[in-house]
Scaffold this active site. Sequence first.
Site, PDB file in Angstrom:
ATOM      1  CB  SER A   9      -1.296  -0.138   1.036  1.00  0.00           C
ATOM      2  OG  SER A   9      -0.184  -0.024   2.077  1.00  0.00           O
ATOM      3  CD  GLU A 175      -7.214  18.522  12.486  1.00  0.00           C
ATOM      4  OE1 GLU A 175      -7.968  18.526  12.619  1.00  0.00           O
ATOM      5  OE2 GLU A 175      -5.712  19.103  12.097  1.00  0.00           O
ATOM      6  CG  HIS A 191      -1.274   3.991   4.295  1.00  0.00           C
ATOM      7  ND1 HIS A 191      -0.939   3.079   5.640  1.00  0.00           N
ATOM      8  CD2 HIS A 191      -0.428   2.997   3.479  1.00  0.00           C
ATOM      9  CE1 HIS A 191      -1.154   1.725   6.042  1.00  0.00           C
ATOM     10  NE2 HIS A 191      -1.052   1.673   4.226  1.00  0.00           N
TER      11      HIS A 191
END
Length: 214
Positions: A9, A175, A191
Amino acid sequence: MTIYICGDSTAASYKPEQAPITGWGQALPQFLPDIRIENRAMAGRSSKSFLAEGRLQRIEGEIQPGDLLLIQFTHNDASDLVWRHTSPWTSFYHTLEIFVDTAMLHQARAVLLTPICLRSWQDGELQGSHGEYPNVIRALAAQRNVPLIDLYEKSLQTVREAGEEGSRKLYMHLEKGAYPGYPNGSQDNAHTQRAGAEKYALLVAEALKEYALV
């Protein structure tokens, strides 16, 4: 020439609706615009499960002499799930050899990459990650005379220089409500979002040029 990317990923490509998560492989074309890049990295795959699903076999049916095979695993190899897990100095080493041998069999060039680091800060100090896996990749590269891009060390330096707060913009720290796909925000230290992916993709492109592979 075509560059094929095998990985997980952290290198994978994502759909627009999944933004801002971005793998470095997804960002690589902007730094190598004249080269065809086939990003076959997939989220959740270890070296073992990538092979088991026939993903390398499909690349083997396409790869041509002079192409590059970029190989980067670790995050999921360290998983406790038996269908993903490999042990560093035994099954991980030998599985990576299959990727290297496949490239060489078809007169392509294998390139080994260590994983990007986890953004793991403790008491103001960036912590190491991934245990022995990066050392295994370095050892295999040396023993098989394969080019090595030590993205683990390069990413550690990048995160350290950015600092604990500044490095948030490189990884998936979001956020609440900032992105539709992440209504509750995100505190993901594994990630990258676009800025981190572009930084690491640039490091990969620069290393490939230093090796005179592109």
